[in-house]
Scaffold this active site. Structure first.
Site, PDB file in Angstrom:
ATOM      1  N   ARG A  40    -105.630  11.064  75.509  1.00  0.00           N
ATOM      2  CA  ARG A  40    -105.182   9.732  75.085  1.00  0.00           C
ATOM      3  C   ARG A  40    -104.306   9.114  76.166  1.00  0.00           C
ATOM      4  O   ARG A  40    -103.592   9.820  76.876  1.00  0.00           O
ATOM      5  CB  ARG A  40    -104.417   9.847  73.765  1.00  0.00           C
ATOM      6  N   ASN A  50    -102.189  12.659  81.669  1.00  0.00           N
ATOM      7  CA  ASN A  50    -103.464  13.344  81.857  1.00  0.00           C
ATOM      8  C   ASN A  50    -104.119  13.089  83.207  1.00  0.00           C
ATOM      9  O   ASN A  50    -104.987  13.858  83.624  1.00  0.00           O
ATOM     10  CB  ASN A  50    -104.441  12.948  80.740  1.00  0.00           C
ATOM     11  N   ARG A  99    -112.848   6.849  72.051  1.00  0.00           N
ATOM     12  CA  ARG A  99    -112.423   7.059  70.668  1.00  0.00           C
ATOM     13  C   ARG A  99    -112.035   5.751  69.995  1.00  0.00           C
ATOM     14  O   ARG A  99    -111.685   4.766  70.667  1.00  0.00           O
ATOM     15  CB  ARG A  99    -111.254   8.042  70.623  1.00  0.00           C
ATOM     16  N   SER A 108    -102.121  10.262  65.044  1.00  0.00           N
ATOM     17  CA  SER A 108    -103.462  10.854  64.925  1.00  0.00           C
ATOM     18  C   SER A 108    -103.424  12.327  65.336  1.00  0.00           C
ATOM     19  O   SER A 108    -102.775  12.698  66.313  1.00  0.00           O
ATOM     20  CB  SER A 108    -104.462  10.104  65.806  1.00  0.00           C
ATOM     21  N   SER A 110    -105.289  16.063  66.426  1.00  0.00           N
ATOM     22  CA  SER A 110    -106.419  16.525  67.233  1.00  0.00           C
ATOM     23  C   SER A 110    -107.651  16.737  66.366  1.00  0.00           C
ATOM     24  O   SER A 110    -108.778  16.411  66.763  1.00  0.00           O
ATOM     25  CB  SER A 110    -106.062  17.827  67.957  1.00  0.00           C
ATOM     26  N   GLN A 131    -107.409  21.948  76.268  1.00  0.00           N
ATOM     27  CA  GLN A 131    -106.230  21.100  76.432  1.00  0.00           C
ATOM     28  C   GLN A 131    -106.087  20.696  77.892  1.00  0.00           C
ATOM     29  O   GLN A 131    -106.094  21.550  78.788  1.00  0.00           O
ATOM     30  CB  GLN A 131    -104.969  21.846  75.986  1.00  0.00           C
ATOM     31  N   ARG A 189     -82.382  47.345  68.828  1.00  0.00           N
ATOM     32  CA  ARG A 189     -83.117  46.406  69.670  1.00  0.00           C
ATOM     33  C   ARG A 189     -84.069  47.180  70.590  1.00  0.00           C
ATOM     34  O   ARG A 189     -83.631  48.056  71.349  1.00  0.00           O
ATOM     35  CB  ARG A 189     -82.159  45.576  70.532  1.00  0.00           C
TER      36      ARG A 189
END
Length: 433
Positions: A40, A50, A99, A108, A110, A131, A189
């Site tokens: 997007r 992106n 889209r 929105s 995925s 991704q 631990r």
């Protein structure tokens, strides 16, 4: 490089106990397998994240290269709402799904976006949602994970990474509540080497059979694919960027071919070594400004026995006296080239009995496009025109005259180190190692 074990995550039945009829996938590729990257344009953390340059490549380009080179997909898609992202996606070999506004909102999900894509492309049987923010993804990750569906009969696969982190319950300030440990006994631990850690989704990819996709992201017979930590890189905010850049230079996938080992570099003076301006003194003398970072970069190449030749243009002439000073200052041969530099440089390459794969070229304008396309490694400064950037294999962060040559020199030497490392790995006898 090898991944760790991949283990089933168990059966995920639907609430009513029913399961969609499972269509067994055939390994001969008869069912349509598609890669889908959601990109997007309205990223809030990093604007147009992106397609922002990461180590000389648009972020989207890293995962698209891995998807295309895996040879596992009948089609590779980018779902976007932005023109610039569409242009970059197509330049890296992807088809584009524009889209709708309904799935382009901040709210929105995925799943909604993938479901819209699948409704409009009913021929697709399996979709791998990759991704864009996972630039250390390699083809072998996708190949191995997809085989879990095509050969082992799983319905959905997702990538994970093993983390060794102790988790504690969050409490509100002033509440008086006491925090509790989620995954350890504080009195005992464990040491890291005595604890297997926990598997966490790393967001690199999710693979689904379409029969299950319209109910949830992970349905049917589910399994995870474990990726090593060095490949599990995610970029969300600006602070992640420099860390991711160093990681991708070390662990990223640079393509099928062995990294090029350069023996000869051509570099334009105007627009690359300088900012493109010539200063005239009152007495008529011509002067240019050269960044010491760039001259250091040239010396780094020369130290590795890479010949560097500086180019001046007949279209933007530099006086002979200035060319002589450049040669003296840098230790490089300086030559003048015409409107099509390739015509002048081809004989030089042949004379040295080299191929263009052995050549690096740095240019800054349209006359350089032929050489940028042909050279084994090519680069442009960050302020080069878009049409020239598209022809280069590497885009520098720095502008011309501001350290771009040094940056490209470091990139050339990094490729040389990668090639050397690959050769050494091939010589290792793994059985007796």
């Amino acid at each position: 490089m090898a991944s760790r074990k991949r283990c089933p995550a168990g059966e995920n039945g639907e609430k009513d106990g029913s399961q969609p009829e499972r269509k067994h996938l055939r390994a001969d590729g008869k069912r349509h397998v598609a890669a889908l990257i959601l990109a997007r344009g309205g990223s809030k953390g990093i604007p147009l994240k992106n397609i922002k340059m990461l180590a000389g490549v648009p972020l989207l380009g890293w995962v698209l290269r891995a998807a295309v080179d895996s040879d596992m997909f009948d089609s590779v898609w980018v779902s976007t709402d932005h023109d610039e992202i569409e242009q970059v996606a197509k330049s890296w070999g992807a088809q584009v799904h524009r889209r709708s506004l309904e799935v382009s909102k901040d709210s929105s999900s995925s799943l909604e976006t993938i479901q819209e894509f699948m409704r409009l492309n009913p021929e697709i049987d399996v979709v791998c949602n990759i991704q864009a923010t996972s630039p250390c993804l390699h083809p072998f990750h996708l190949t191995e994970a997809l085989k879990m569906i095509t050969q082992q009969g799983f319905d959905s696969i997702f990538s994970v990474v093993r983390r060794h982190q102790f988790r504690w319950q969050e409490v509100k300030k002033g509440s008086g509540e006491v925090t509790k440990a989620f995954n350890l006994d504080p009195a005992h631990r464990p040491r890291r080497q005595d604890w297997d850690g926990e598997l966490c989704e790393n967001g690199s990819f999710y693979i689904y059979l379409k029969e299950f996709l319209f109910r949830s992201l992970q349905g049917g017979k589910v399994a995870y694919y474990e990726m090593l930590p060095e490949f599990s890189v995610d970029i969300d905010v600006d602070i992640d960027w420099p860390v991711a850049e160093q990681r991708v230079l070390r662990y990223g996938y640079f393509g099928r071919t062995t990294p090029e080992v350069v023996r000869l570099m051509f570099c334009n003076v105007s627009g690359c070594l300088t900012e493109g301006r010539i200063f005239l003194s009152k007495s008529g003398e011509e002067m240019v400004s050269i960044n010491t970072r760039d001259t250091t970069g040239i010396r780094m190449l020369q130290k590795e026995e890479i010949e560097v030749v500086l180019l001046t243009s007949k279209l933007d002439s530099v006086t002979q006296s200035l060319a002589d000073k450049l040669a003296e200052r840098t230790g490089c041969k300086v030559i003048s080239v015409g409107e099509e530099p390739l015509n002048d440089l081809r004989p030089m390459v042949e004379q040295r009995k080299l191929g263009w794969k052995d050549v690096a070229y740095m240019g800054s304008d349209t006359q350089d496009i032929s050489c940028l396309n042909l050279a084994g490694l090519s680069a442009v400064p960050g302020d080069a025109p878009v049409v020239v950037i598209n022809a280069a294999k590497y885009t520098c962060h720095s502008a011309g005259g501001m350290g771009a040559v040094r940056e490209f020199a470091e990139h050339i030497l990094l490729q040389k180190e990668k090639a050397k490392s690959q050769m050494e790995q091939q010589r290792i006898d793994r059985k007796n190692f």
